[in-house]
Motif scaffolding. Structure first.
Motif, PDB file in Angstrom:
ATOM      1  N   SER A  24       0.858  -1.190   0.000  1.00 36.17           N
ATOM      2  CA  SER A  24       0.000   0.000   0.000  1.00 36.17           C
ATOM      3  C   SER A  24       0.885   1.228   0.000  1.00 36.17           C
ATOM      4  N   LEU A  29      -2.782   5.330   4.165  1.00 34.16           N
ATOM      5  CA  LEU A  29      -3.424   4.124   4.690  1.00 34.16           C
ATOM      6  C   LEU A  29      -2.686   3.573   5.908  1.00 34.16           C
ATOM      7  N   GLU A  32      -5.031   1.702   8.245  1.00 35.05           N
ATOM      8  CA  GLU A  32      -5.476   0.446   7.651  1.00 35.05           C
ATOM      9  C   GLU A  32      -4.363  -0.606   7.656  1.00 35.05           C
ATOM     10  N   TRP A  78      -6.156   3.310  -2.267  1.00 35.24           N
ATOM     11  CA  TRP A  78      -7.157   4.341  -2.010  1.00 35.24           C
ATOM     12  C   TRP A  78      -7.056   5.445  -3.077  1.00 35.24           C
ATOM     13  N   LYS A 110     -10.295   1.209  -1.038  1.00 35.86           N
ATOM     14  CA  LYS A 110     -11.068   2.037  -0.118  1.00 35.86           C
ATOM     15  C   LYS A 110     -11.967   2.990  -0.890  1.00 35.86           C
TER      16      LYS A 110
END
Length: 860
Positions: A24, A29, A32, A78, A110
């Motif tokens: 990611s 994030l 997350e 995201w 997301k």
């Protein structure tokens, strides 16, 4: 363990478990990533996350090595595509995905993502050509998805060691799973076949396994359900009712087991009927004998849900026409022949059970020609009762079969002339327990009797406190009791938990009641759990409340016993205890259990000190507002207003302001309600009370909507949505999202409204709350009306009304005016006759069909 990277850089991982690489962007994030890391670790897997600057190696070389050494790839995306290194055409995010070719991929995106970078959008579009991905909105939702998907992946693709499988947490959604068997079920193959054969016949709706305590009804029911669960595509739900004494609470337990949130539900039966519908469900209702009065409700459930079958365990029949009783027999006994060969003796189910359990405590035990006769006599003396046999077999740790038989014979002879009013089989079980307790030394016996005060088990710490022991001594004695098979010690996520079979606990409780210090023990029990509730008070109102909610849920029976003890012995302390537990009750659907306690105490409110009276009235007002009992809410309001100036606790004062705001809306005084909600919000913000602050802001948003101040309402609801994400609270997230969608309709921003409501559907369903579903249906009805589809709007309005009425819900005071205006608007567009026709048709829809209609409208 060490592996060399392609460039020769050694990468160290902590063990040889499966490694899961998490890809990611690092900044946006971060929360997350932490959630996913916890989810991976909870499954006993090794999370592998690249952190910039975490190692003294070039970043590309490092993350390439990490991916190369991983077994599973998780991608989180995201809005940011990530930075490009000099001379590189793609970001590390895309390169990591490309490097994962050949390994299982779990991808999560997301939403919403209003500022998604074009390169990431193109990348995600390309991903669709190779793999599918799932969307999420909050970190909590992502954590559940990852846990579920990884658990499924492990079962399908990898060989996981049994020790790791046993440590995996249960799925966070869906029906209550069947208990996992930890020992073999001996001698019940024929019974399983018979009962399973009954239940797979669509004409058989209810089978009740009857028999005395200790006969093995529960284990047989679980084995049958496990055998035939594939025939019930709706689901199989297990409901433990051993601690339930009220018929209404039995239905509440069933609702929770099938995954329904009970917040605000006034009719559990209607909610259950709505949830199960025409689906093919198997409900396993265990220990139903304490609530046989629920039989009428079960009869109606069977009549209105044609696909439901019930497998019940009870000491008595339910006396319903649909019921087929299956008396669970004792295990077959060996023939009464002294010359019977050892092989034939061993084939007897009762002997086989004895030998199996004896070997668990003494691996060297064997059935031989020398001891077979004694073992046969032991099983015959115990009449083939599984619990009695298991307790007897546990003594093989210290006694040989002949010595064991001599003690057992003596104990049975003594108890054979005891309490003649009990059933004959109860004599045998009582004799077995009496004999087993007689083998304990004084310290072990004293702790066992003290443990009888607990409901549904306890922690080692609680046992030590109530028995007035230091923890080391309590541990030693607990292990001794477990060896005697008088208690079990379960390994849970919250730590070891001691449990005593109810048949044993009932007998031991008689001994506890006869002790001179019985009152002291029950008092210490109440004080311990009152202190536990007090300890949980602050964490429940902040971020990370899940662990405390789980802990209180595990102790729900003990907490209920504590409230009852204080009601009987220390009434002035009850209002504060209720206030402390209120958030737990609301969040975990124990409101129906708490409501009678509040009603019992309300008549004594005038005798309490001002703080206790305020706490009691606040709890009463919040419950009355939630269930739509306007009369009680208004009565409480008058008394609560008179106390406002005497409340010197800032937090309690803010809560009372919030309760008054909700009641002010009942009489249509929205200006006062808004002022009270904002006062409460400001006070709670200064006190760092994020959950209750979010509730206050949510109410303020409703009030602003009611008076047409839409811009202010949007600001409030967006604040709630942000707080919901921080708190990982699905309920707050769903309500704020749906109300933002409603506001978008009111502001004629129909495209935005459709997006918000489309994203809000999953959140709505995740709450398992009929109230939240009705709110969503009304919001979509409003959208349909504005988009020129009054027929769909009328249908959805009717569906919301029907769902609510069937479970006894009333619209919250703040929302009543807007709902009436919408109905009038739709009626004017259609004409009264057509509106009434469609509204009635909608009212007949079940939740599944109503949601399908709403989904079709939103995605039209």
């Amino acid at each position: 363990m060490r592996k060399a990277s392609p460039g020769g850089v050694p990468i160290r991982t902590p063990d040889q478990r499966l490694r899961v690489f998490v890809s990611s962007s690092l900044g946006e994030l971060a929360g997350e990533r932490r959630t996913v890391k916890r989810a991976i670790s909870a499954l006993r897997l090794t999370p592998v996350l690249f952190e910039l600057g975490a190692r003294p190696h070039p970043p590309q070389e490092l993350y390439r090595a990490y991916v190369a050494q991983s077994d599973v790839f998780i991608g989180l995306y995201w809005q940011s595509y990530g930075q490009l290194a000099p001379g590189v055409q793609v970001s590390g995010l895309e390169e990591e995905f490309d490097l994962s070719v050949g390994m299982p991929r779990l991808l999560y995106v997301k939403s919403p993502a209003p500022d998604r970078e074009p390169r990431l959008a193109d990348f995600l579009s390309g991903i669709k050509q190779q793999a599918s991905y799932r969307t999420f909105h909050t970190a909590a939702e992502l954590g559940r998805l990852v846990r579920d998907d990884l658990a499924t992946l492990l079962s399908e693709r990898f060989a996981v060691p049994p020790s790791e499988v046993s440590a995996m947490p249960a799925r966070s959604r869906g029906p209550q799973a069947l208990p996992v068997r930890v020992t073999t079920l001996v001698g019940r193959d024929g019974d399983i076949d018979e009962v399973a054969g009954l239940l797979v016949d669509p004409a058989v709706r209810l089978v009740t396994l009857t028999g005395p305590g200790g006969i093995g009804k529960t284990r047989l029911a679980v084995a049958v359900a496990d055998r035939i669960k594939g025939a019930f595509d709706g689901g199989t739900a297990y409901v433990a009712l051993a601690t339930v004494t009220e018929p209404g609470s039995a239905l509440t337990g069933v609702l929770r087991a099938v995954g329904i949130d009970l917040s605000g539900i006034a009719s559990p039966l209607q909610a259950l009927i709505e949830q199960l519908g025409d689906g093919r469900w198997l409900l396993v209702l265990d220990n139903l004998e304490q609530v046989v009065d629920v039989a009428a409700d079960l009869n109606e459930l069977l009549a209105r849900c044609p696909g439901v079958a019930i497998l019940a365990t009870s000491r008595t029949v339910l006396s319903l026409r649909a019921e087929q009783e299956y008396p669970v027999p004792p295990l077959p006994l060996p023939a009464d022949s002294a010359d019977l060969p050892v092989e034939k003796v061993a084939a007897s189910p009762s002997v086989a059970l004895f030998v199996d359990r004896a070997r668990m405590v003494n691996r060297e035990f064997e059935l031989t020609a020398a001891n077979a006769a004694a073992v046969v006599d032991i099983c015959r003396r115990l009449e083939g009762l599984p619990l009695a046999i298991e307790l007897a077999a546990a003594r093989i740790r210290l006694l040989d079969p002949d010595a064991l038989l001599r003690r057992l014979v003596t104990s049975l002879d003594v108890l054979g002339t005891g309490t003649v009013e009990l059933p004959a089989r109860q004599h045998t079980l009582r004799a077995t327990v009496e004999w087993s307790v007689g083998l304990l030394d004084d310290a072990e016996r004293s702790l066992l009797e003290s443990l009888a005060v607990f409901v549904a088990g306890c922690t080692i710490d609680a046992a030590a406190q109530i028995a007035a022991l230091d923890e080391d001594r309590a541990l030693d004695l607990t292990e001794a009791l477990a060896r005697h098979s008088l208690i079990s010690v379960d390994r849970t996520e919250l730590g070891p938990r001691c449990r005593m079979l109810d048949t044993i606990r009932e007998f031991v409780a008689e001994r506890l009641a006869a002790r001179p210090d019985s009152a002291d023990i029950t008092s210490r029990h109440a004080e311990y759990y009152q202190a536990l509730a007090e300890q949980a008070d602050r964490p429940l109102r902040d971020t990370g409340s899940r662990q405390w909610l789980d802990r209180l849920d595990a102790e729900a029976g003990n907490l209920a016993a504590t409230v009852r003890w204080y009601l009987a012995n220390a009434t002035p302390a009850v209002p504060h205890l209720m206030r402390v537990l209120s958030l737990f009750w609301f969040t975990r659907s124990h409101l129906n259990e708490a409501r009678p306690w509040v009603e019992q105490l309300l008549p004594t409110a005038d005798s309490l000190n001002p703080r206790a009276e305020a706490e009691l009235l606040w709890t009463a007002a919040m419950i009355a507002t939630d269930v739509g009992d306007d009369a009680v809410a208004l009565t409480v309001r008058q008394r609560l207003e008179s106390l406002q100036d005497t409340i010197d606790d800032a937090f309690l004062h803010a809560l009372c302001q919030l309760a008054l705001a909700g009641v002010s809306a009942i009489v249509g005084d929205i200006d006062t309600a808004l002022r009270q909600a904002l006062i409460s919000r400001d006070q709670l913000q200064h006190q760092h009370e994020p959950f209750w602050r979010a509730v206050a802001v949510l109410e303020a948003g409703y009030f602003e909507m009611a008076i047409g101040r839409y811009d202010a309402a949007v600001g409030h609801l967006r604040e709630v949505r942000d707080l919901a994400r921080q708190l990982e609270n699905t309920w707050l997230a769903a309500w704020s999202q749906v109300q933002l969608g409603t506001l978008a309709v009111l502001r004629n921003q129909l495209d935005d409204a459709r997006t918000l409501l489309d994203e809000g559907l999953e959140l709505t369903l995740a709450t398992h709350s009929t109230r939240t579903v009705t709110l969503y249906l009304v919001a979509v009805a409003r959208l349909a009306s504005e988009e020129g589809d009054p027929e769909r709007a009328a249908l959805l309005m009717g569906a919301a009304d029907g769902l609510g009425r069937r479970v006894g819900l009333r619209t919250w005071p703040t929302l009543r005016g807007g709902g009436a205006e919408l109905a009038a608007q739709i009626g004017q567009a259609l004409g009264p006759d057509r509106f009434d026709q469609l509204f009635a048709a909608g009212a007949r829809l079940d939740q599944r069909d109503a949601i399908a209609s709403a989904r079709d409208r939103v995605r039209h």
